[in-house]
Design a protein around this motif. Structure first.
Motif, PDB file in Angstrom:
ATOM      1  N   LEU A  50      -3.762   8.917   5.902  1.00  0.00           N
ATOM      2  CA  LEU A  50      -2.855   8.613   4.804  1.00  0.00           C
ATOM      3  C   LEU A  50      -3.271   7.282   4.192  1.00  0.00           C
ATOM      4  CD1 LEU A  50      -0.213   8.981   3.147  1.00  0.00           C
ATOM      5  CD2 LEU A  50       0.992   7.850   5.057  1.00  0.00           C
ATOM      6  N   VAL A  51      -3.509   7.258   2.878  1.00  0.00           N
ATOM      7  CA  VAL A  51      -3.919   6.046   2.170  1.00  0.00           C
ATOM      8  C   VAL A  51      -2.765   5.589   1.275  1.00  0.00           C
ATOM      9  CG1 VAL A  51      -5.534   5.042   0.509  1.00  0.00           C
ATOM     10  CG2 VAL A  51      -6.340   6.753   2.168  1.00  0.00           C
ATOM     11  N   ILE A  52      -2.362   4.325   1.408  1.00  0.00           N
ATOM     12  CA  ILE A  52      -1.285   3.770   0.581  1.00  0.00           C
ATOM     13  C   ILE A  52      -1.799   2.517  -0.118  1.00  0.00           C
ATOM     14  CG2 ILE A  52       1.062   2.861   0.531  1.00  0.00           C
ATOM     15  CD1 ILE A  52       1.674   4.418   3.046  1.00  0.00           C
ATOM     16  N   ASP A  53      -1.921   2.599  -1.437  1.00  0.00           N
ATOM     17  CA  ASP A  53      -2.362   1.460  -2.252  1.00  0.00           C
ATOM     18  C   ASP A  53      -1.853   1.675  -3.667  1.00  0.00           C
ATOM     19  OD1 ASP A  53      -3.936  -0.405  -3.873  1.00  0.00           O
ATOM     20  OD2 ASP A  53      -5.199  -0.634  -2.110  1.00  0.00           O
ATOM     21  N   ASP A  54      -1.272   0.635  -4.275  1.00  0.00           N
ATOM     22  CA  ASP A  54      -0.712   0.790  -5.610  1.00  0.00           C
ATOM     23  C   ASP A  54      -1.755   0.698  -6.711  1.00  0.00           C
ATOM     24  OD1 ASP A  54      -0.920  -1.959  -4.849  1.00  0.00           O
ATOM     25  OD2 ASP A  54       0.214  -2.502  -6.643  1.00  0.00           O
ATOM     26  N   ASP A  55      -2.980   0.254  -6.379  1.00  0.00           N
ATOM     27  CA  ASP A  55      -4.060   0.197  -7.362  1.00  0.00           C
ATOM     28  C   ASP A  55      -4.700   1.579  -7.465  1.00  0.00           C
ATOM     29  OD1 ASP A  55      -6.832  -0.070  -8.381  1.00  0.00           O
ATOM     30  OD2 ASP A  55      -6.401  -2.219  -8.384  1.00  0.00           O
ATOM     31  N   ASP A  56      -4.559   2.230  -8.618  1.00  0.00           N
ATOM     32  CA  ASP A  56      -5.042   3.607  -8.780  1.00  0.00           C
ATOM     33  C   ASP A  56      -6.532   3.726  -8.506  1.00  0.00           C
ATOM     34  OD1 ASP A  56      -2.481   4.344  -9.474  1.00  0.00           O
ATOM     35  OD2 ASP A  56      -2.867   4.415 -11.632  1.00  0.00           O
ATOM     36  N   THR A  57      -7.302   2.751  -8.992  1.00  0.00           N
ATOM     37  CA  THR A  57      -8.760   2.812  -8.832  1.00  0.00           C
ATOM     38  C   THR A  57      -9.154   2.713  -7.367  1.00  0.00           C
ATOM     39  OG1 THR A  57      -9.109   1.831 -11.017  1.00  0.00           O
ATOM     40  CG2 THR A  57     -10.946   1.746  -9.472  1.00  0.00           C
TER      41      THR A  57
END
Length: 230
Positions: free
Chosen positions: A11-18
């Motif tokens: 599961l990957v959680i990051d608010d930066d779309d790129t």
């Protein structure tokens, strides 16, 4: 012989779309089953329904921070945690380890480093095989050895990284862009660099057995024990 194991779930959680998209794509290219989210709002549902083996967390997130989410992962799951962060102070890292973080990558980082750290954590937990077999090739990333049958291959560090990436992505066609990003950590390199290293690697491998690294014309390269039409 091709050893097959169920794909580890990440599961990957990051608010930066790129960054989120790039991390997810890189992990999928390694054969992981990936789910991605821009924040931790659905973390508990994701832990329950997706049962991830590992969570990749950005420290700085909208709402609950990565360090807060790491504590929630530890309380509600046995998933490992790898933190992405620009904070590299000792106190920050110690705080993270106290909350159950298994490893860190410090921004900016090469995608190959993140993939390697995720793989290493999952390998320690028994979710990634320590030995990869394709045909008569036996590759041990932990020992940094590669054999064809009884012959130990004499590879450079770059050739070994290249072989690991191709073997872990076995039976999938990998583009030059994917290879350069994962093996060298960036894609701004001489156009023929991949061909040069692949040619040298093929010569060493094919001195002791049939071809395993195949060219897929116009698309890239594939490692397979089966014959691939160029």
């Amino acid at each position: 012989m091709l050893r097959v194991t169920p794909a580890a779930r990440v599961l990957v959680i990051d608010d930066d779309d790129t960054i989120r998209t790039a991390v997810a794509a890189s992990l999928r290219a390694e054969g992981f089953a990936v789910r991605a989210s821009p924040d931790g709002d659905t973390l508990l549902d994701d832990l329950r329904t997706g049962s991830p083996d590992l969570v990749v967390l950005d420290w700085m997130l909208p709402g609950a921070s990565g360090i807060t989410l790491a504590a929630r992962v530890r309380t509600n799951s046995d998933a490992a945690v790898v933190m992405m962060t620009a904070r590299d102070e000792l106190d920050d890292r110690l705080r993270g380890f106290a909350e159950g973080v298994d490893d860190y990558v410090v921004k900016p980082f090469a995608m190959a480093e993140l993939v390697a750290r995720v793989t290493a954590v999952l390998r320690r937990r028994g979710r990634v095989p320590s030995v990869v077999e394709v045909g008569d090739l036996v590759l041990d990333p932990d020992a940094a050895t590669a054999r064809r049958g009884d012959t130990l291959l004499d590879l450079t560090a770059t050739e070994f990284r290249l072989l690991c990436f191709l073997a872990q992505g076995r039976d999938r066609t990998l583009s030059k862009g994917q290879i350069t990003t994962q093996v060298w950590g960036y894609d701004d390199i001489a156009p023929n660099l991949v061909e040069v290293h692949l040619s040298a690697l093929r010569r060493k491998m094919e001195a002791h057995g049939p071809r395993l690294i195949h060219t897929v014309r116009g698309l890239g390269y594939r490692m397979s024990a089966e014959l691939v039409s160029a």
